[in-house]
Design an enzyme around this catalytic site. Sequence first.
Site, PDB file in Angstrom:
ATOM      1  N   SER A 191       0.800  -1.221   0.000  1.00 41.09           N
ATOM      2  CA  SER A 191       0.000   0.000   0.000  1.00 41.09           C
ATOM      3  C   SER A 191       0.835   1.273   0.000  1.00 41.09           C
ATOM      4  CB  SER A 191      -0.973   0.004   1.171  1.00 41.09           C
ATOM      5  OG  SER A 191      -0.329   0.320   2.373  1.00 41.09           O
ATOM      6  N   LYS A 203      -5.872   4.100   9.325  1.00 39.42           N
ATOM      7  CA  LYS A 203      -4.973   5.059   8.681  1.00 39.42           C
ATOM      8  C   LYS A 203      -5.497   6.487   8.843  1.00 39.42           C
ATOM      9  CE  LYS A 203      -2.922   1.888   5.286  1.00 39.42           C
ATOM     10  NZ  LYS A 203      -2.947   1.401   3.877  1.00 39.42           N
TER      11      LYS A 203
END
Lengths: 225, 225, 225
Positions: free
Chosen positions: A110, A153
């Site tokens: 990612s 996140k």
Amino acid sequence: IGHPLYRSSKFYTLYPPPGVVIGLAYNEYGGAILYIESARSSFGNEGKGGLRVTGSLGDVMKESSSIAQTYAKKFLATYINNNMPAQKYLESHDIHIHFPEGAIPKDGPSAGITITTSLLSLALGVPVPQDFAMTGEISLNGKVLAIGGVKEKTMSATREGIKKLIFPKANQKDVSELPDYIKDGIEFHFVDEYPEVFKILFPKVDTKVQDTEPNLELINQQITQ
Amino acid sequence: IGHPLYRSSKFYTLYPPPGVVIGLAYNEYGGAILYIESARSSFGNEGKGGLRVTGSLGDVMKESSSIAQTYAKKFLATYINNNMPAQKYLESHDIHIHFPEGAIPKDGPSAGITITTSLLSLALGVPVPQDFAMTGEISLNGKVLAIGGVKEKTMSATREGIKKLIFPKANQKDVSELPDYIKDGIEFHFVDEYPEVFKILFPKVDTKVQDTEPNLELINQQITQ
Amino acid sequence: IGHPLYRSSKFYTLYPPPGVVIGLAYNEYGGAILYIESARSSFGNEGKGGLRVTGSLGDVMKESSSIAQTYAKKFLATYINNNMPAQKYLESHDIHIHFPEGAIPKDGPSAGITITTSLLSLALGVPVPQDFAMTGEISLNGKVLAIGGVKEKTMSATREGIKKLIFPKANQKDVSELPDYIKDGIEFHFVDEYPEVFKILFPKVDTKVQDTEPNLELINQQITQ
């Protein structure tokens, strides 16, 4: 990403050197911001476009760095004017990418757009605005693919005072489902292809990035050629 | 770091060769000073800026050596005058970094600034004052990051008669919380970026290290280029 | 070192080829002498200063060989006259170091000065006196560090009829504590830096080995340069 994650990780001021970018990571303990740094590893001598990566990376993240390098070279060749020294920077220098903090194991795909951004910032000599953090897998042609840990996140960015986030368009639905107390005050940017990331972060850099709509006529020509 | 740790490890006198630096380590048995040595591994032949590391190192410490090498090359290219032979030393020689004692396993990122100092001392041909010991993770751009074992490391320095310690600024709070009987008589230096370490250890070396504030005008110029 | 250890291991006569040196090893079964052999591994072709090691070595002993090679190159560059072919021998040849007997596993850092001696003997083309055995870890700058098994190693030398032993100065206290029946008739040499070993074994070789005190004037010159 190892633990503990819940302490401030911001160690760069508003004006870091080119190549420093803030990514977003998560594991079962929560989310965290994650710095990425790129630097030339050969000075004086000409390099050969080589790559060295450090920071206790797993295999997927090492491969992710390699994909980012290939795409960043392609981006420079495609979108940067021929007479700018940046255009061949990643071809004529060996590059070292490091993910502080060195003892914390890191893995996953990612960080793709974050690594790509780090390499382009270094090549251009232009710092990345430090009020942005980003996450997204990248394909070899710059497509931005979905990632996990949207909630963790986003929370980690808030905790560090970062208000501008770049996410894959494929995660837009996940973000829309976040409770308001998590996403309030955050400016989300959703992207589908890497050139959109570039335009957001480097609006003043003169590139040939234009419409990303494909030229169907040209594609059909190539197929029937 | 293996055990036993509680014996004197000082085997260099006040004037060792360039490249010898005292670091600080710790494990569950306590703290210890830790020598680092750097040397050319190619004589006569030109090297290619390669790196060999020995001393029973774990992966994180091997990576830490690699990060220190990249940053040290950058430091020399940035801060040392062009006409000094030191400037290209790490490009034109292969380097061997060794951590005595060879049978004791060592790992972790906290020797970053110590390894960097060893490489710069070797490149400049200037010995490092042996009344200093230091610890701190280094990032690829020279930021000095927090380390663990502040108490054990301080005690080990005292035991060896070393009174001047360089620690990361991020550990200043940990030091302030040490009991007086541990920190009495110690001169602590807290640093945030590597050039501060260099100024402390090599005050007479003429460098271009100045203010670390960014040149905003130059950055804007680059952006609008 | 594996077992069995209690049989005669001397298979070289008084005049072996250059590169053959007697070391001392020990494990839980006792001590043993340990031969080390070095040879060119490139004939005809120019080598590139490479290194191959064999003899069922553990990682620490492999690293020890690498450290010895770097230090031996430095020793030749520093102490041997420029016009002797020995000076660049280890740069211009690939070297193979072997520890007979090949099936016995060996490890540890204590063969450092022995391997260094083997490489210098080969480079100079001068055999090592076979009435000497030696043990000591070496640092990258030639410091001789303490080793274990002083008692077992001394007994094994006696058993093989070797009367002259070179030990690290850091082990002098251990030797002084040995019972008289073990150390009687043995000539002990204690060394702190490798050049002392060289002077003992090769007294007739013309070198620039002198005082090891640093040239303070030169150091100050370099600093203010």
